[in-house]
Design a protein around this motif. Structure first.
Motif, PDB file in Angstrom:
ATOM      1  N   GLY A 132       0.810  -1.215   0.000  1.00  0.00           N
ATOM      2  CA  GLY A 132       0.000   0.000   0.000  1.00  0.00           C
ATOM      3  C   GLY A 132       0.841   1.261   0.000  1.00  0.00           C
ATOM      4  O   GLY A 132       0.501   2.250  -0.667  1.00  0.00           O
ATOM      5  N   ASP A 133       1.950   1.244   0.743  1.00  0.00           N
ATOM      6  CA  ASP A 133       2.821   2.414   0.780  1.00  0.00           C
ATOM      7  C   ASP A 133       3.433   2.668  -0.588  1.00  0.00           C
ATOM      8  O   ASP A 133       3.483   3.819  -1.053  1.00  0.00           O
ATOM      9  CB  ASP A 133       3.907   2.200   1.832  1.00  0.00           C
ATOM     10  N   LEU A 134       3.892   1.605  -1.238  1.00  0.00           N
ATOM     11  CA  LEU A 134       4.483   1.757  -2.567  1.00  0.00           C
ATOM     12  C   LEU A 134       3.447   2.240  -3.578  1.00  0.00           C
ATOM     13  O   LEU A 134       3.684   3.191  -4.326  1.00  0.00           O
ATOM     14  CB  LEU A 134       5.079   0.433  -3.028  1.00  0.00           C
ATOM     15  N   ILE A 135       2.297   1.582  -3.589  1.00  0.00           N
ATOM     16  CA  ILE A 135       1.264   1.949  -4.556  1.00  0.00           C
ATOM     17  C   ILE A 135       0.806   3.390  -4.334  1.00  0.00           C
ATOM     18  O   ILE A 135       0.533   4.130  -5.286  1.00  0.00           O
ATOM     19  CB  ILE A 135       0.075   0.984  -4.456  1.00  0.00           C
ATOM     20  N   ALA A 136       0.717   3.808  -3.078  1.00  0.00           N
ATOM     21  CA  ALA A 136       0.285   5.172  -2.781  1.00  0.00           C
ATOM     22  C   ALA A 136       1.267   6.192  -3.350  1.00  0.00           C
ATOM     23  O   ALA A 136       0.859   7.227  -3.911  1.00  0.00           O
ATOM     24  CB  ALA A 136       0.144   5.361  -1.275  1.00  0.00           C
TER      25      ALA A 136
END
Length: 349
Positions: free
Chosen positions: A314-318
Motif C-alpha cells: 500500500g505504501d508503494l502503490i500510494a
C-alpha cells in the motif's frame, strides 16, 4: 508566339490560400495531440510496470519472512515446544505467499511486455529505474497553462478556422472573373519586297514584331443558387465547429479539475501510508517475539505478517499513484514538461 493568360477573381485565390493554411495548422495540432496521447500511454504503462515490479519485490520479501518463520516453527514443533498444527499453518502461509509471488511476477512480466510494445522494443531490453517515484512527491502546485493551449483545443480551433476559411472562399466565388491575355510574336525573312532573296544569313533574326493584349470578363450568373446552398452548408458546419470548440474547452477544464482532485487525494494518502507501514512493522516484530516467548499463537504472527505485506504494498502503490496523479494533471493540461521537471533532481538535466 509567346501567349500568356492570368486570372483575377477578387480575392478568391487568397481565400483558397487561407483554407490551405488553416488545414496545415489543423494537421500540426493533430500531430501534437497524437504525441501527447502517445506520451500519456507510455507514462501510464511505466507507472503500471513500476507498481507491478515492486509489488513482486514485496511478495518476494514476504516469502523470505515466512520461510524464516516456518523454519523457526518447525524447530519448535520438532522439540515438542509447539503443536504440530503450528507447523501446518506456517507451511500454508508460506505456500500462499509463494503463490502471491508467482502472481506478482506474472503481472510484472505482462506489464513489461505492454511497456516494451509501446516503445517498440523487445521485453528483454526493458530496464527501468523508478528513481523519485519511490518517494513521496513534492507538495507544490503545478503551473496552470490556459486551456486554449491544449492540443485538443488547438485541433478543434484549427477545424473552426478551416470551416471559416471555406465560408470566406464561397463568399469570393460569386464575383466576376477577369482574364488578362497577352501575346508577343516575331517574324524573320530574307525576302525583299520585289520577291528577290537577300541570301546569306538574312532572315534569321526577328525583323517583324507584334504583340496583342486582351481582357476577358466572365460572370457565373446562374451559379448563385448552388453557391448559396453551399454557403448555407458551410455556415452550418462553421457553427457546429464553434460549438465543438466550446464543448472541448469545457471538457478540458473539467478534466483538469478532476485530475487535480485525484492528484490531491493520492498525495494525501501517500502522506499517511508511512505511519501505517511503521505500525505494521512494529506489530509483526512484536508478534514474532510474543510467539517465540509462548505468549501468542501462530495465527497472530501470520496475521501480523499479512498486515505487513499489505502495508508495504500500500505504501508503494500510494507513492506511485501520487506521482501518477501529477502526470494525469500534466496530461490534462496538455504538456508533460512540468511533470518531467519534477522528476529531475535539483541541478540535474
Amino acid at each position: 508566339l509567346f501567349p500568356y493568360t492570368t486570372l483575377f477573381r477578387s480575392g478568391y485565390r487568397g481565400a483558397l490560400v487561407n483554407v490551405a493554411r488553416a488545414q496545415h495548422s489543423a494537421t500540426k495540432a493533430a500531430t501534437a495531440l497524437t504525441r501527447l496521447d502517445i506520451a500519456a500511454a507510455v507514462a501510464s504503462a511505466f507507472f503500471n510496470l513500476v507498481s507491478a515490479q515492486h509489488v513482486a519485490e514485496g511478495a518476494q520479501a514476504d516469502v523470505e519472512r515466512r520461510q524464516i518463520l516456518a523454519k523457526s516453527v518447525h524447530v519448535l514443533v520438532d522439540n515438542q515446544l509447539r503443536p504440530g498444527a503450528d507447523a501446518s499453518r506456517a507451511d500454508a502461509e508460506l505456500a500462499a505467499a509463494r503463490i502471491r509471488l508467482i502472481q506478482g511476477e506474472t503481472a510484472e512480466s505482462i506489464e513489461k511486455i505492454a511497456f516494451a510494445d509501446l516503445l517498440g522494443i523487445a521485453p528483454d531490453a526493458v530496464s527501468i529505474d523508478a528513481g523519485l517515484l519511490l518517494e513521496a512527491p513534492p507538495d507544490r502546485s503545478s503551473p496552470n497553462p490556459p486551456v486554449a493551449s491544449h492540443p485538443s483545443a488547438l485541433v478543434q480551433n484549427a477545424q473552426t478556422e478551416v470551416a471559416s476559411a471555406r465560408v470566406h472562399t464561397l463568399d469570393r466565388s460569386y464575383y466576376p472573373r477577369f482574364y488578362l491575355q497577352s501575346s508577343v510574336s516575331g517574324r524573320g525573312t530574307g525576302v525583299n519586297t520585289d520577291g528577290t532573296l537577300q541570301g546569306g544569313a538574312s532572315g534569321l533574326d526577328l525583323q517583324r514584331e507584334n504583340w496583342a493584349v486582351g481582357l476577358t470578363v466572365t460572370f457565373p450568373l446562374m451559379d448563385i443558387f448552388s453557391i448559396r446552398a453551399q454557403k448555407q452548408v458551410a455556415s452550418a458546419q462553421l457553427n457546429a465547429e464553434k460549438a465543438r470548440y466550446q464543448q472541448t474547452v469545457q471538457d478540458l477544464t473539467s478534466q483538469i479539475e478532476q485530475a487535480r482532485a485525484g492528484a490531491d487525494g493520492a498525495r494525501r494518502v501517500a502522506q499517511n501510508t508511512p505511519a501505517e507501514l511503521q505500525a505494521a512493522r512494529d506489530t509483526e516484530k512484536q508478534a514474532r517475539a510474543r510467539y517465540e516467548a509462548g505468549l501468542a499463537s501462530i495465527v497472530e504472527v501470520a496475521d501480523a505478517q499479512g498486515l505487513l505485506v499489505q502495508a508495504e504494498t500500500g505504501d508503494l502503490i500510494a507513492k506511485v499513484n501520487a506521482w501518477s496523479g501529477l502526470a494525469s494533471v500534466a496530461v490534462a493540461q496538455g504538456d508533460l514538461a512540468s511533470f518531467l521537471d519534477l522528476l529531475r533532481p535539483a541541478g540535474g538535466h
